[in-house]
Design an enzyme around this catalytic site. Structure first.
Site, PDB file in Angstrom:
ATOM      1  N   GLU A 254      -6.909  25.214  36.878  1.00 43.97           N
ATOM      2  CA  GLU A 254      -6.504  25.062  38.027  1.00 43.97           C
ATOM      3  C   GLU A 254      -5.138  26.143  38.140  1.00 43.97           C
ATOM      4  O   GLU A 254      -4.230  25.645  37.150  1.00 43.97           O
ATOM      5  CB  GLU A 254      -5.889  23.725  38.123  1.00 43.97           C
ATOM      6  N   CYS A 293       1.270  23.154  43.295  1.00 40.86           N
ATOM      7  CA  CYS A 293       0.363  24.252  43.468  1.00 40.86           C
ATOM      8  C   CYS A 293      -0.270  24.167  44.781  1.00 40.86           C
ATOM      9  O   CYS A 293      -1.076  25.105  45.292  1.00 40.86           O
ATOM     10  CB  CYS A 293      -0.548  23.941  42.378  1.00 40.86           C
TER      11      CYS A 293
HETATM   12  P1  NAP Z   1       2.495  28.516  33.066  1.00 37.29           P
HETATM   13  O1  NAP Z   1       3.827  29.433  32.478  1.00 37.29           O
HETATM   14  O2  NAP Z   1       1.318  29.359  33.051  1.00 37.29           O
HETATM   15  O3  NAP Z   1       2.438  27.326  31.903  1.00 37.29           O
HETATM   16  C1  NAP Z   1       1.317  26.623  32.096  1.00 37.29           C
HETATM   17  C2  NAP Z   1       1.005  25.687  30.574  1.00 37.29           C
HETATM   18  O4  NAP Z   1       0.402  26.784  29.577  1.00 37.29           O
HETATM   19  C3  NAP Z   1       2.415  25.206  29.884  1.00 37.29           C
HETATM   20  O5  NAP Z   1       2.274  24.002  29.203  1.00 37.29           O
HETATM   21  C4  NAP Z   1       2.577  26.335  28.895  1.00 37.29           C
HETATM   22  O6  NAP Z   1       3.207  25.838  28.143  1.00 37.29           O
HETATM   23  C5  NAP Z   1       1.028  26.657  28.515  1.00 37.29           C
HETATM   24  N1  NAP Z   1       1.019  27.991  27.771  1.00 37.29           N
HETATM   25  C6  NAP Z   1       1.501  29.283  28.127  1.00 37.29           C
HETATM   26  N2  NAP Z   1       1.182  29.995  27.310  1.00 37.29           N
HETATM   27  C7  NAP Z   1       0.248  29.602  26.355  1.00 37.29           C
HETATM   28  C8  NAP Z   1      -0.605  29.968  25.464  1.00 37.29           C
HETATM   29  N3  NAP Z   1      -0.579  30.928  24.827  1.00 37.29           N
HETATM   30  N4  NAP Z   1      -1.061  29.174  24.585  1.00 37.29           N
HETATM   31  C9  NAP Z   1      -1.384  27.559  24.933  1.00 37.29           C
HETATM   32  N5  NAP Z   1      -0.515  27.130  25.801  1.00 37.29           N
HETATM   33  C10 NAP Z   1       0.147  28.145  26.785  1.00 37.29           C
HETATM   34  O7  NAP Z   1       2.922  27.806  34.246  1.00 37.29           O
HETATM   35  P2  NAP Z   1       4.077  26.966  34.706  1.00 37.29           P
HETATM   36  O8  NAP Z   1       5.301  27.660  35.064  1.00 37.29           O
HETATM   37  O9  NAP Z   1       3.980  25.676  33.849  1.00 37.29           O
HETATM   38  O10 NAP Z   1       3.412  26.173  36.181  1.00 37.29           O
HETATM   39  C11 NAP Z   1       3.550  26.837  37.308  1.00 37.29           C
HETATM   40  C12 NAP Z   1       2.335  27.449  37.859  1.00 37.29           C
HETATM   41  O11 NAP Z   1       1.308  26.456  37.534  1.00 37.29           O
HETATM   42  C13 NAP Z   1       2.468  27.840  39.331  1.00 37.29           C
HETATM   43  O12 NAP Z   1       1.957  29.288  39.253  1.00 37.29           O
HETATM   44  C14 NAP Z   1       1.623  26.840  40.124  1.00 37.29           C
HETATM   45  O13 NAP Z   1       0.924  27.390  41.085  1.00 37.29           O
HETATM   46  C15 NAP Z   1       0.720  26.484  38.780  1.00 37.29           C
HETATM   47  N6  NAP Z   1      -0.089  25.170  39.051  1.00 37.29           N
HETATM   48  C16 NAP Z   1      -1.149  24.861  39.451  1.00 37.29           C
HETATM   49  C17 NAP Z   1      -1.772  23.590  39.763  1.00 37.29           C
HETATM   50  C18 NAP Z   1      -3.026  23.344  40.173  1.00 37.29           C
HETATM   51  O14 NAP Z   1      -3.510  22.075  39.814  1.00 37.29           O
HETATM   52  N7  NAP Z   1      -3.764  24.024  40.308  1.00 37.29           N
HETATM   53  C19 NAP Z   1      -0.614  22.408  39.502  1.00 37.29           C
HETATM   54  C20 NAP Z   1       0.585  22.834  38.992  1.00 37.29           C
HETATM   55  C21 NAP Z   1       0.898  24.269  38.856  1.00 37.29           C
HETATM   56  P3  NAP Z   1       4.909  26.422  27.713  1.00 37.29           P
HETATM   57  O15 NAP Z   1       5.411  25.539  28.867  1.00 37.29           O
HETATM   58  O16 NAP Z   1       5.330  25.771  26.454  1.00 37.29           O
HETATM   59  O17 NAP Z   1       5.130  27.604  27.769  1.00 37.29           O
END
Ligand code: NAP
Length: 513
Positions: A254, A293
């Site tokens: 997602e 999101c």
């Molecule tokens: P993100 O930076 O992509 O991080 C998402 C998750 O991935 C975090 O738990 C992060 O952990 C983890 N992660 C990052 N690198 C990783 C790796 N190499 N291995 C395993 N896990 C890893 O996104 P965010 O900043 O938290 O969230 C914002 C984004 O999410 C926005 O773009 C938003 O649109 C999207 N979003 C989508 C939805 C949906 O339902 N479609 C819902 C909410 C948000 P760390 O935090 O520890 O780095």
């Protein structure tokens, strides 16, 4: 300060070292430090496969539903504690309700759907025997069984409770033990929620790892399910891991999306739909300070109505009070942190280069009850891009209180503009003209996971543009990640292995009885 504990192999354990500091979104003080250094993640997976899988495997679907319900009720009992922690992440009481109550509600809906819709068994038989021979001695049917693996959920920072529960519920019902990896900025909220629920769940059914997960994908494979929520960039990185590309772990993403809301040409000022549209836009910009999101990023309005819409939305935004959650009169809280604010400002600069800002100043905001600079506060920002051929408004996601107005002419032109988002989680059509609604919805459906039609008849009961419902599919094609969550029991089935069985009808009956 010790690091935020993880819950692994039945015990709470802190990661080694200093860890990464997580700041209070309102005051800038350090709330906690996050580290997974030295934690044995391979052992956690082995524990889930051994202890969690066995414990859940002993329970039938209704028994798992009862455990899920008990966990949700435990959270309900102590939700005040989660509201208080959420305030430290910038969430007002209303924002926290979306995450905390939304998560509890989702888990309860799943418990109820499973109790009513799944058999008192550990196996689901999907269909009646399908005859495969003329003589009636050979037939086929499909069964769904629990894989011998785990569910790893990786969550975004904006919904630490809902994001965890909407993934936990179907996995638990499917009999898969879960390892939760919350996003670092709000991991302390997820940690508290896991503390509340872990004793209500069978041993090994839930584990939590706060901090990075190096090596974890190396021990995942074809029996495992990975549920990811976050940015498209991270999704792309993770789905190219050999766990997914070579060993075929199931991967559901997602990701972010440039969701749209369309105003119909019939909805001129004075019509209820005009006000419903302006209200919805402001709600989506301000709830969780726009860190959703599903929030409306692209607001398509008929060219002749764009000035009126800009004026109506700006007038509503002028009534928004930004400030510390709980402070007098505050209606919009802070972003999750200063880094997120910088990301949003950079995205707004790119969007503004394609048009103009019609409401708000990205560098200045009046804040109630807190310091505007120490806290991650930002004004709601309404932009306008008249040159809809520009790529920015269709590509740049400002993950904050930001939306962009754009004009359209014909329905055909509108369809082309909607498609330029390249796949979205949610879209809205606000109109009382059934012909227009039909054309737009059928044109836009292929690009959307969910479409809301809003008008004077449904507004009273409408759950709104930005709210995923557990009964309905949440996800979207293309840029939105190409995944599908929720959708009632569909999400449970998605965690199970479907196997086609062939044999004599009597043999098949004896297997599935
Ligand atoms: P993100 O930076 O992509 O991080 C998402 C998750 O991935 C975090 O738990 C992060 O952990 C983890 N992660 C990052 N690198 C990783 C790796 N190499 N291995 C395993 N896990 C890893 O996104 P965010 O900043 O938290 O969230 C914002 C984004 O999410 C926005 O773009 C938003 O649109 C999207 N979003 C989508 C939805 C949906 O339902 N479609 C819902 C909410 C948000 P760390 O935090 O520890 O780095």
């Amino acid at each position: 300060m010790s690091t935020l504990p993880s819950f692994l192999a039945g015990a709470w354990r802190g990661g080694a070292g200093e860890g990464v500091p997580v700041a209070d979104a309102v005051t800038g003080e350090t709330v906690t430090r996050v580290s997974s250094e030295g934690l044995d993640l391979a052992a956690a997976v082995a524990y889930a496969r051994r202890t969690g899988l066995a414990a859940l495997g002993e329970l039938t679907f209704p028994e798992r539903a009862a455990a899920l319900k008990a966990a949700a009720l435990a959270l309900q009992e102590r939700r005040q504690e989660l509201y208080e922690l959420s305030a430290r992440a910038g969430a007002t009481r209303a924002d926290a309700a979306v995450d905390v109550d939304g998560g509890i509600g989702t888990a309860l809906v799943y418990a109820s759907l499973a109790r009513k819709g799944l058999p008192d068994h550990t196996v689901i038989v999907e269909d009646d025997p399908v005859p495969l021979g003329k003589g009636g001695t050979f037939a086929g049917r499909h069964v769904l069984t629990t894989p011998r693996g785990i569910s790893l959920q990786i969550n975004a920072f904006n919904f630490p409770v809902w994001g965890m529960l909407e993934k936990l519920a179907p996995a638990l019902l499917a009999g898969l033990p879960t390892i939760v990896k919350p996003a670092t900025p709000t991991a302390y909220i997820a940690e508290h929620a896991v503390r509340i629920i872990e004793s209500a769940l069978p041993p090994g059914a839930i584990q939590l790892v706060c901090g990075p997960v190096p090596g974890l994908f190396d021990v995942l494979g074809g029996q495992d399910h990975i549920g990811f929520t976050g940015s498209a960039d991270t999704a792309a990185r993770l789905r190219s891991d050999p766990a997914v590309t070579r060993r075929s772990a199931r991967f559901n993403a997602e990701a972010d999306s440039l969701n749209c809301a369309v105003l119909g040409p019939d909805a001129v000022p004075g019509q209820p739909e005009f006000d419903l549209y302006a209200d919805a836009l402001v709600t989506e910009m301000t709830v969780k300070a726009g860190q959703k999101c599903t929030a409306i990023r692209r607001a398509f309005v008929p060219a002749h109505l764009i000035d009126a819409v800009a004026e109506a939305v700006a007038a509503r935004l002028a009534r928004v009070v930004v400030g510390a959650p709980g402070a007098e009169g505050v209606t919009m809280g802070a972003l999750a942190g200063l880094a997120q604010r910088e990301d949003v400002r950079a995205a707004v600069a790119r969007l503004a280069a394609a048009g103009s800002i019609v409401y708000g100043d990205p560098d200045k905001v009046e804040v109630a009850g807190a310091d505007a600079e120490r806290g991650a506060f930002l004004s709601p920002l309404l932009l306008r891009v008249d040159d809809v051929a520009r790529s920015e408004p269709h590509e740049v996601e400002a993950f904050g209180p930001v939306s962009t107005l754009m004009p359209y002419g014909t329905v055909a032109e509108l369809a082309g503009l909607i498609a330029r988002g390249e796949g979205s989680l949610a879209g809205s059509v606000v109109s009382y003209d059934p012909g227009f609604v039909r054309q737009v919805v059928l044109g836009a459906a292929a690009h959307h996971g969910r479409i809301l039609v809003l008008d004077r008849d449904s507004a009273g009961e409408s759950t709104g543009h930005g709210t995923p419902m557990p009964q309905l599919v949440h996800g979207g094609p293309g840029r939105a990640g190409g995944g599908e969550e929720e959708g009632g029991l569909r999400a449970v089935y998605a965690h199970l292995q479907r196997t086609a069985l062939q044999g004599s009808p009597a043999t098949l009956d004896s297997i599935v009885k």
